[in-house]
Design an enzyme around this catalytic site. Structure first.
Site, PDB file in Angstrom:
ATOM      1  CE  LYS A  52      -3.912  -2.398   2.056  1.00 10.62           C
ATOM      2  NZ  LYS A  52      -4.763  -2.686   3.229  1.00 10.62           N
ATOM      3  CD  GLN A  96      -3.690  -4.401   6.294  1.00  6.86           C
ATOM      4  OE1 GLN A  96      -3.885  -3.330   5.712  1.00  6.86           O
ATOM      5  NE2 GLN A  96      -3.952  -5.563   5.731  1.00  6.86           N
ATOM      6  CG  ASP A 119      -9.716  -0.263   4.593  1.00  3.57           C
ATOM      7  OD1 ASP A 119      -9.282  -0.618   3.480  1.00  3.57           O
ATOM      8  OD2 ASP A 119      -9.111  -0.452   5.664  1.00  3.57           O
TER       9      ASP A 119
HETATM   10  N1  GUN Z   1      -6.780  -6.932   5.718  1.00  4.15           N
HETATM   11  C1  GUN Z   1      -6.975  -7.613   4.566  1.00  4.15           C
HETATM   12  N2  GUN Z   1      -7.548  -6.811   3.621  1.00  4.15           N
HETATM   13  C2  GUN Z   1      -7.704  -5.598   4.214  1.00  4.15           C
HETATM   14  C3  GUN Z   1      -8.232  -4.362   3.729  1.00  4.15           C
HETATM   15  O1  GUN Z   1      -8.681  -4.203   2.605  1.00  4.15           O
HETATM   16  N3  GUN Z   1      -8.209  -3.343   4.629  1.00  4.15           N
HETATM   17  C4  GUN Z   1      -7.745  -3.488   5.906  1.00  4.15           C
HETATM   18  N4  GUN Z   1      -7.792  -2.427   6.705  1.00  4.15           N
HETATM   19  N5  GUN Z   1      -7.256  -4.630   6.365  1.00  4.15           N
HETATM   20  C5  GUN Z   1      -7.239  -5.675   5.515  1.00  4.15           C
END
Ligand code: GUN
Length: 293
Positions: A52, A96, A119
């Site tokens: 990311k 996350q 998100d």
């Molecule tokens: N863990 C796995 N996929 C995601 C996501 O898209 N966002 C977040 N915050 N955690 C994740």
């Protein structure tokens, strides 16, 4: 048959975002800023967050990575969330997941200001999505919509079967595919582990979105000639020939299903690469205050 190339599409979109960011900055606007909170050292989460941050660089965004050890208390984490909510320099942020067991994930998600929830997990964004209002749409459904759009796949009046009813894919996908606009206007059926006629439903589908997490579940006999098949499966199966020790396996038996399809997304290289790209699209929207002032 056309293979839907998520990797190439994601790269193309990141380039477009980067060009738009440079234009915004050249006109005196603010460079979008994404912050990510990472708790602990889970291998998968480390990789996701690293990717990311790299995607932010590719898009010309500012990014901040905020790390905590996994003994952080829920209250300490909530305090950081509140701080980011108030920080005018941060346009959007993510926490996350998964979080350590002693922290209530839903409580943390709901503490995030929905206007910065890139998100798209906050119930306000989920609710706004379901009634067709501007909002942040979560990464996987957003990525699928983008692929349907970019490949000009017709959805209006089509029979769309969604396999799986999860909160992160099945349910939002159903809601998006039935909404009154493109890509949507489809007749949607959601099938899951208790659906007795799942195979027959698939056989009648113009579009199948497979998100059940069961490797090679969708076989050629379940797919109509000319159907569009989107594979969301990402089950890790052991593979000693890989450095990582595993490979990703989709929900679709690609080799036998692909020849029957008009379009099919592979695993890996289909929906997967689009998810971080969706986060970048949402961050750009956050920077532009596109949905919320
Ligand atoms: N863990 C796995 N996929 C995601 C996501 O898209 N966002 C977040 N915050 N955690 C994740």
């Amino acid at each position: 048959m056309q293979i839907i190339d998520g990797k190439a599409t994601a790269a193309e979109i990141k380039k477009e975002i980067a060009a738009e960011v440079e234009q915004i900055v050249a006109q005196g606007g603010k460079r979008p800023h994404l912050a990510a909170i990472l708790v602990g050292h889970d291998g998968g989460s480390e990789t996701y967050v690293k990717n990311k941050v790299l995607a932010c660089e590719a898009c010309g965004f500012k990014s901040s990575l905020i790390r905590f050890e996994d003994n952080i208390t829920e209250e300490e984490l909530l305090a950081k969330v509140r701080e980011l909510n108030e920080d005018d320099d941060v346009d959007g942020f993510i926490v996350q997941l998964p979080l350590p067991k002693h922290i209530a994930e839903q409580k943390v998600i709901e503490a995030i200001d929905y206007r910065k929830d890139v998100d798209g997990f906050h119930p306000i964004n989920v609710g706004r999505m379901s009634i067709g209002l501007p909002c942040y749409i979560s990464a996987t459904p957003n990525g699928i919509l983008t692929l349907l759009e970019r490949y000009g796949i017709e959805t209006q009046g089509k029979k769309c079967v969604i396999l799986g009813r999860s909160n992160i894919v099945g349910k939002p996908m159903a809601s998006l595919m039935m909404q009154k606009r493109y890509p949507g206007d489809a007749t949607v059926t959601v099938c899951h582990s208790h659906s007795p006629n799942l195979k027959e439903e698939c056989q009648q589908a113009d579009i199948i979105i497979a998100a059940i997490g069961s490797p090679h579940f969708v076989t050629a006999d379940m797919v109509k000639e000319g159907a569009v098949v989107i594979d969301v499966g990402t089950t890790r199966v052991p593979d000693a020939s890989r450095k990582s020790g595993f490979r990703l396996c989709g929900d679709v038996k690609f080799d036998e299903v692909a020849p029957k399809c008009s379009f099919i997304s592979p695993v890996p290289g289909g929906v997967g690469p689009m998810t971080i790209c969706s986060l970048m699209k949402n961050t750009l929207s956050a920077g532009k205050k596109e949905f919320y002032k």
